[in-house]
Design an enzyme around this catalytic site. Structure first.
Site, PDB file in Angstrom:
ATOM      1  CG  HIS A   3      -9.503  -1.228  -2.691  1.00  0.00           C
ATOM      2  ND1 HIS A   3      -8.328  -1.563  -3.347  1.00  0.00           N
ATOM      3  CD2 HIS A   3      -9.135  -0.470  -1.633  1.00  0.00           C
ATOM      4  CE1 HIS A   3      -7.303  -1.020  -2.718  1.00  0.00           C
ATOM      5  NE2 HIS A   3      -7.761  -0.347  -1.675  1.00  0.00           N
ATOM      6  CG  ASP A  45      -1.972   0.971   1.288  1.00  0.00           C
ATOM      7  OD1 ASP A  45      -2.854   0.878   0.427  1.00  0.00           O
ATOM      8  OD2 ASP A  45      -1.969   1.859   2.179  1.00  0.00           O
ATOM      9  CD  GLU A  54      -2.099   2.477  -3.603  1.00  0.00           C
ATOM     10  OE1 GLU A  54      -3.205   2.882  -3.970  1.00  0.00           O
ATOM     11  OE2 GLU A  54      -1.771   2.422  -2.396  1.00  0.00           O
TER      12      GLU A  54
HETATM   13  C1  GLC Z   1      -4.234   3.007  -0.571  1.00  0.00           C
HETATM   14  C2  GLC Z   1      -5.398   2.068  -0.511  1.00  0.00           C
HETATM   15  C3  GLC Z   1      -6.595   2.826  -0.050  1.00  0.00           C
HETATM   16  C4  GLC Z   1      -6.301   3.368   1.325  1.00  0.00           C
HETATM   17  C5  GLC Z   1      -5.039   4.208   1.336  1.00  0.00           C
HETATM   18  C6  GLC Z   1      -4.569   4.447   2.736  1.00  0.00           C
HETATM   19  O1  GLC Z   1      -4.375   3.982  -1.542  1.00  0.00           O
HETATM   20  O2  GLC Z   1      -5.583   1.442  -1.737  1.00  0.00           O
HETATM   21  O3  GLC Z   1      -7.754   2.045  -0.046  1.00  0.00           O
HETATM   22  O4  GLC Z   1      -7.380   4.147   1.754  1.00  0.00           O
HETATM   23  O5  GLC Z   1      -3.990   3.561   0.679  1.00  0.00           O
HETATM   24  O6  GLC Z   1      -4.108   3.261   3.310  1.00  0.00           O
END
Ligand code: GLC
Ligand code: CA
Length: 545
Positions: free
Chosen positions: A320, A206, A248
């Site tokens: 998501h 993440d 990510e």
């Molecule tokens: C990432 C996740 C998201 C979350 C954020 C904070 O972007 O995909 O769902 O809210 O991180 O953890």
């Protein structure tokens, strides 16, 4: 053959297709209205029929669920809402027996404020855990700077007992970890190794490009020590173990993505970058930006060519955090199934590892919900902030509806029965009312359904080396309706052509391909010279023409 027997070799993920599960909304097995691990285990046959290689589970760890599990209070515990560690072990074993791996979601940028570390950190400045987080001295009315949190409000929250602020890029209940502290890094690495020992197939990481921040300089993504931390993370945990890892990285450009997915395996298998997925927004995700197909094609071509031989792409339309692709860039009315198929063909013909987000294979759509049905703090905060800053409520509603993360988070639509077969209880979030028409049972019974297009695309990828090996040439770059490209490599040539519009489009099939039937066609035999509205097809030829 079991997952590890099949996949335990370098680079297996280059031929794999991953499926993302949002556990809360996938399948409830015990009637409490919330999806759980036994529910996922019960649906493995369906996933095996689809043909996916691994399941990325959004976080299943102990969490107060302020951000649906992206706020973790204990990294080594399964949240009781989802089941037990034994349920997870049972899922790993049952999936493995079907040749499917389990990929866990690691949130290493921040914890929940209920994590023991943060509870300790708040006790005093000399607590051993205090320096696990990012603190600055100040006074109640003067935060260190004006940085904003992603989910609204300031990124600094005041703790009166300490006379200090802590930094949080997301909600105040998600304090950012201090990666400068070696003890933090060690604790995270040990935790990751604990999960590796449990037999997982890999990790999604993440917001991983934000871990090396310098909040005093307003820097969150791509901080100066980022690559150093990422390489250490790799060395100390998953490196050299044939696991799939995907970071990510909203801030990734091509040069950075090459480093993150370097073929020497020193960082990750690949990253999620978002250049394509923000084309239709103007700075803020709540503000639409007019755009046209050539921009999307140019961006995809840039990444296909830029990472060819130099890194690895992840391919996705949905997750998501994003609205449903068929509602966003397809047509969720009269052409729903055709447009879902066309978007699938365009994406799955590319080089990289495709990700399917639960329900995408059914052509699930956005949900026509408003504040009373939304569950996501981001949507609720954004709607309130838009209204407070003068956007008339109907416009604020439309803006949030268009991009709301909850569009993707409604329960999986399994059947036309009560609650779409998701739960026998009361679902934690409303089911999209179109479940009576759009559901897995109906899709499996219809040979022409979106599901079978995905199944076929996965099977073609496994049977044809050009998918993973081929290079990329964009055809008709300026065409505003047709997305077409050639791929050459692995002893094959592939042509993909799709009409991403609701009007017929002229398309001249190159002569070599006109002589053979397509390997996949979404609307029967193609007509020479034209693509029907939302029609897509894919041709394969031996040889690298
Ligand atoms: C990432 C996740 C998201 C979350 C954020 C904070 O972007 O995909 O769902 O809210 O991180 O953890
Ligand atoms: Ca449950």
């Amino acid at each position: 053959m079991t997952f590890w027997a099949q996949k335990h070799r370098p680079g297996w993920w280059k031929n794999a297709v991953l499926y993302q599960i949002y556990p809360k909304s996938f399948q409830d097995a015990n009637g409490d209205g919330i999806g759980d691990l036994p529910g996922i285990t019960a649906r493995l046959d369906y996933l095996q029929t689809l043909g996916v290689d691994a399941l990325w589970l959004s976080p299943i760890f102990a969490s107060p669920q302020v951000d649906n599990g992206y706020d973790i209070s204990d990294y080594r515990a399964v949240d009781p809402m989802f089941g037990t560690l034994d349920d997870l072990r049972a899922l790993i074993r049952a999936a493995d027996a079907r040749g499917i791996g389990i990929v866990l979601d690691l949130v290493l940028n921040h914890t929940s404020d209920q994590h023991r570390w943060f509870q300790e950190a708040k006790k005093s400045k000399d607590n051993p855990c205090h320096d696990y987080y990012i603190w600055r001295d100040g006074t109640p009315d003067a935060p260190p700077n004006g940085m904003k949190a992603t989910f609204g409000g300031p990124a600094w929250t005041w703790v009166p007992e300490l006379g200090q602020y802590y930094f949080h890029q997301f909600a105040p209940q998600q304090p950012d970890l201090n990666w400068e502290n070696p003890a933090v890094r060690r604790a995270l690495y040990d935790m990751i190794n604990f999960w590796i020992a449990e037999g997982v197939a890999g990790f999604r990481l993440d917001v991983i490009d934000q871990i090396a921040k310098e909040p005093d300089n307003g820097i969150t993504a791509n901080g100066p020590r980022l690559m150093e931390f990422l390489r250490e993370l790799n060395r100390e945990t998953f490196g050299g173990k044939d696991l799939v890892t995907v970071g990510e990285a909203w801030g990734a450009d091509l040069a950075r993505a090459r480093q993150y997915s370097a073929p020497d395996g020193s960082v990750f298998s690949m990253v999620f970058q978002f250049e394509q997925m923000v084309l239709d927004q103007d700075g803020s995700k709540w503000k639409a930006r007019p755009w046209a197909l050539p921009e999307l094609k140019a961006s995809i071509a840039k990444w296909q060519q830029g990472l060819h031989g130099a890194g690895w792409n992840s391919l996705f339309w949905n997750n998501h955090d994003l609205p449903r692709i068929v509602s966003r860039w397809g047509d969720d009315g009269a052409h729903r199934a055709d447009s879902a198929k066309a978007l699938a063909v365009v994406l799955h013909g590319l080089q990289g590892t495709p990700y399917i987000y639960q329900g995408e294979e059914l052509g699930m759509t956005n949900a026509p919900f408003g504040p009373q049905d939304w569950r996501d703090l981001e949507s609720l905060n954004a709607y309130r902030e838009l209204c407070q800053t003068g956007t008339p409520p109907p416009q604020a509603l439309a803006a949030v509806q268009r991009m709301a993360r909850d569009n993707a988070r409604t329960p999986m639509q399994w059947t036309a029965g009560p609650n779409a077969g998701f739960t026998t209880g009361t679902p934690w979030m409303r089911v999209n009312p179109n479940y009576t028409a759009i559901n897995a049972e109906a899709a499996l019974a219809d040979p022409g359904s979106v599901f079978y297009t995905y199944q076929k695309l996965i099977a073609l990828r496994k049977a044809n080396p050009v998918f993973a090996a081929g290079d990329f040439t964009l055809l008709c770059p300026g065409d505003t309706q047709v997305f077409a490209y050639l791929r050459r490599g692995g002893g094959q040539t592939m042509l993909v052509a799709a009409n991403l519009s609701g009007r017929p489009a002229a398309f001249a099939l190159p002569a070599d391909f006109a002589a053979v039937p397509p390997a996949l066609a979404t609307q029967g035999a193609p007509t020479p010279g034209t693509l029907r509205p939302w029609e897509a097809a894919l041709w394969l030829l031996p040889g690298e023409a």
